[in-house]
Design a protein around this motif. Structure first.
Motif, PDB file in Angstrom:
ATOM      1  N   MET A  71     -31.026  17.603   0.560  1.00  0.00           N
ATOM      2  CA  MET A  71     -30.658  16.332   0.066  1.00  0.00           C
ATOM      3  C   MET A  71     -29.232  16.510  -0.478  1.00  0.00           C
ATOM      4  SD  MET A  71     -32.940  13.778   0.949  1.00  0.00           S
ATOM      5  CE  MET A  71     -33.214  14.959   2.526  1.00  0.00           C
ATOM      6  N   VAL A  72     -28.769  17.355  -0.881  1.00  0.00           N
ATOM      7  CA  VAL A  72     -27.313  17.698  -1.572  1.00  0.00           C
ATOM      8  C   VAL A  72     -26.309  16.584  -0.796  1.00  0.00           C
ATOM      9  CG1 VAL A  72     -25.556  19.182  -2.428  1.00  0.00           C
ATOM     10  CG2 VAL A  72     -27.797  19.376  -2.726  1.00  0.00           C
ATOM     11  N   ALA A  73     -26.407  17.029   0.520  1.00  0.00           N
ATOM     12  CA  ALA A  73     -25.420  16.012   1.459  1.00  0.00           C
ATOM     13  C   ALA A  73     -25.358  14.621   1.482  1.00  0.00           C
ATOM     14  CB  ALA A  73     -25.328  16.686   2.812  1.00  0.00           C
ATOM     15  N   VAL A  74     -26.601  14.131   1.166  1.00  0.00           N
ATOM     16  CA  VAL A  74     -26.881  12.772   1.165  1.00  0.00           C
ATOM     17  C   VAL A  74     -27.256  12.337  -0.180  1.00  0.00           C
ATOM     18  CG1 VAL A  74     -26.974  12.615   3.799  1.00  0.00           C
ATOM     19  CG2 VAL A  74     -29.121  13.160   2.057  1.00  0.00           C
ATOM     20  N   TRP A  75     -26.842  12.959  -1.431  1.00  0.00           N
ATOM     21  CA  TRP A  75     -27.362  12.662  -2.617  1.00  0.00           C
ATOM     22  C   TRP A  75     -27.256  11.217  -2.928  1.00  0.00           C
ATOM     23  CZ3 TRP A  75     -24.918  10.871  -6.790  1.00  0.00           C
ATOM     24  CH2 TRP A  75     -23.233  10.674  -6.645  1.00  0.00           C
ATOM     25  N   HIS A  76     -26.227  10.543  -2.389  1.00  0.00           N
ATOM     26  CA  HIS A  76     -25.995   9.158  -2.819  1.00  0.00           C
ATOM     27  C   HIS A  76     -27.451   8.178  -2.334  1.00  0.00           C
ATOM     28  CE1 HIS A  76     -21.579   8.765  -4.013  1.00  0.00           C
ATOM     29  NE2 HIS A  76     -21.716   9.921  -3.126  1.00  0.00           N
ATOM     30  N   GLU A  77     -27.644   8.705  -1.037  1.00  0.00           N
ATOM     31  CA  GLU A  77     -28.970   7.853  -0.388  1.00  0.00           C
ATOM     32  C   GLU A  77     -29.982   8.462  -1.027  1.00  0.00           C
ATOM     33  OE1 GLU A  77     -25.188   7.662   1.675  1.00  0.00           O
ATOM     34  OE2 GLU A  77     -26.130   9.340   1.291  1.00  0.00           O
ATOM     35  N   ALA A  78     -30.197   9.686  -1.561  1.00  0.00           N
ATOM     36  CA  ALA A  78     -31.434  10.299  -2.097  1.00  0.00           C
ATOM     37  C   ALA A  78     -31.276  10.716  -3.468  1.00  0.00           C
ATOM     38  CB  ALA A  78     -31.811  11.468  -1.144  1.00  0.00           C
ATOM     39  N   GLY A  79     -30.600   9.853  -4.355  1.00  0.00           N
ATOM     40  CA  GLY A  79     -30.421  10.030  -5.724  1.00  0.00           C
ATOM     41  C   GLY A  79     -31.896  10.448  -6.543  1.00  0.00           C
ATOM     42  N   HIS A  80     -32.967   9.811  -5.924  1.00  0.00           N
ATOM     43  CA  HIS A  80     -34.244  10.133  -6.879  1.00  0.00           C
ATOM     44  C   HIS A  80     -34.568  11.649  -6.920  1.00  0.00           C
ATOM     45  CE1 HIS A  80     -35.426   9.316  -2.618  1.00  0.00           C
ATOM     46  NE2 HIS A  80     -36.471  10.158  -3.187  1.00  0.00           N
ATOM     47  N   PHE A  81     -33.747  12.564  -5.933  1.00  0.00           N
ATOM     48  CA  PHE A  81     -34.220  13.828  -5.946  1.00  0.00           C
ATOM     49  C   PHE A  81     -33.675  14.504  -7.154  1.00  0.00           C
ATOM     50  CE2 PHE A  81     -35.271  13.167  -1.614  1.00  0.00           C
ATOM     51  CZ  PHE A  81     -36.753  13.567  -1.541  1.00  0.00           C
ATOM     52  N   PHE A  82     -32.646  13.861  -7.592  1.00  0.00           N
ATOM     53  CA  PHE A  82     -31.586  14.363  -8.613  1.00  0.00           C
ATOM     54  C   PHE A  82     -31.725  13.703  -9.893  1.00  0.00           C
ATOM     55  CE2 PHE A  82     -30.177  15.300  -4.516  1.00  0.00           C
ATOM     56  CZ  PHE A  82     -30.004  16.634  -4.471  1.00  0.00           C
ATOM     57  N   SER A  83     -31.534  14.650 -10.992  1.00  0.00           N
ATOM     58  CA  SER A  83     -31.629  13.863 -12.484  1.00  0.00           C
ATOM     59  C   SER A  83     -30.105  13.029 -12.492  1.00  0.00           C
ATOM     60  CB  SER A  83     -31.611  15.050 -13.358  1.00  0.00           C
ATOM     61  OG  SER A  83     -30.290  15.652 -13.407  1.00  0.00           O
ATOM     62  N   GLU A  84     -30.135  12.338 -13.511  1.00  0.00           N
ATOM     63  CA  GLU A  84     -28.977  11.401 -13.942  1.00  0.00           C
ATOM     64  C   GLU A  84     -27.775  12.741 -14.183  1.00  0.00           C
ATOM     65  OE1 GLU A  84     -27.432   7.895 -16.891  1.00  0.00           O
ATOM     66  OE2 GLU A  84     -29.548   8.277 -16.708  1.00  0.00           O
ATOM     67  N   LYS A  85     -28.097  13.586 -14.868  1.00  0.00           N
ATOM     68  CA  LYS A  85     -27.071  14.417 -15.066  1.00  0.00           C
ATOM     69  C   LYS A  85     -26.575  15.162 -13.701  1.00  0.00           C
ATOM     70  CE  LYS A  85     -25.845  18.202 -18.619  1.00  0.00           C
ATOM     71  NZ  LYS A  85     -26.209  18.743 -19.838  1.00  0.00           N
ATOM     72  N   GLU A  86     -27.440  15.617 -13.009  1.00  0.00           N
ATOM     73  CA  GLU A  86     -26.810  16.265 -11.523  1.00  0.00           C
ATOM     74  C   GLU A  86     -26.196  15.173 -10.738  1.00  0.00           C
ATOM     75  OE1 GLU A  86     -30.753  19.251 -10.990  1.00  0.00           O
ATOM     76  OE2 GLU A  86     -30.853  17.197 -10.510  1.00  0.00           O
ATOM     77  N   ARG A  87     -26.558  14.020 -10.886  1.00  0.00           N
ATOM     78  CA  ARG A  87     -25.909  13.052  -9.885  1.00  0.00           C
ATOM     79  C   ARG A  87     -24.310  12.722 -10.587  1.00  0.00           C
ATOM     80  NH1 ARG A  87     -30.718  10.213 -10.533  1.00  0.00           N
ATOM     81  NH2 ARG A  87     -29.932   8.582 -11.822  1.00  0.00           N
TER      82      ARG A  87
END
Length: 152
Positions: A71-87
């Motif tokens: 999901m890293v490559a599409v983190w904008h679309e899959a933001g729920h996989f990452f914490s606010e800090k990671e985003r």
């Protein structure tokens, strides 16, 4: 295929060691999982297969899930996989890596809010460092899957 390009570590050992020092100083106090996510995203953007292979392997060894790695490559679309800090870190990584448009004030402010000045400075140093490593690996035609760190 033989790589006819120079070995940067052997040819410029002082510069190489200085970069290792900057890399180590940047990582100090940062969450190791966050470090790998940042390095993966910068390596994706820079199309550095050598570093991408290295950092996805390191992330797996550190316990990162395959799901999040994909999901890293599409983190904008899959933001729920990452914490606010990671985003915030991923947004800053993209802005600094693709710096020709500048680093937007909202991206910088979001990162500052999540990290504070000292941790943000280390995060910036990490982003600068992975971009430099990417450029070394790409320019010297490093082959993905041939992690040379153990050889040093």
């Amino acid at each position: 295929m033989t790589n006819s390009r120079l070995n940067f570590a052997k040819t410029a050992p002082k510069a190489f060691k200085a970069l290792i020092g900057l890399d180590a100083a940047a990582r100090a106090g940062l969450d190791p999982a966050l470090v790998e996510l940042v390095q993966i995203r910068a390596s994706q953007l820079n199309r550095c297969a050598y570093c991408l292979h290295m950092h996805t392997s390191d992330a797996r060894k550190a316990g990162e899930s395959e799901e999040r790695l994909h999901m890293v490559a599409v983190w904008h679309e899959a933001g729920h996989f990452f914490s606010e800090k990671e985003r915030a870190a991923l947004a800053l990584t993209e802005a600094v890596t693709l710096v020709s448009g500048g680093v937007p004030d909202d991206v910088y402010a979001g990162a500052l809010e999540q990290f504070g000045e000292e941790e943000l400075a280390r995060l910036l140093a990490l982003i600068f460092t992975i971009n430099t490593w990417n450029r070394i690996a790409i320019t010297t035609a490093k082959v993905p899957g041939t992690d040379e760190r153990a050889v040093r």
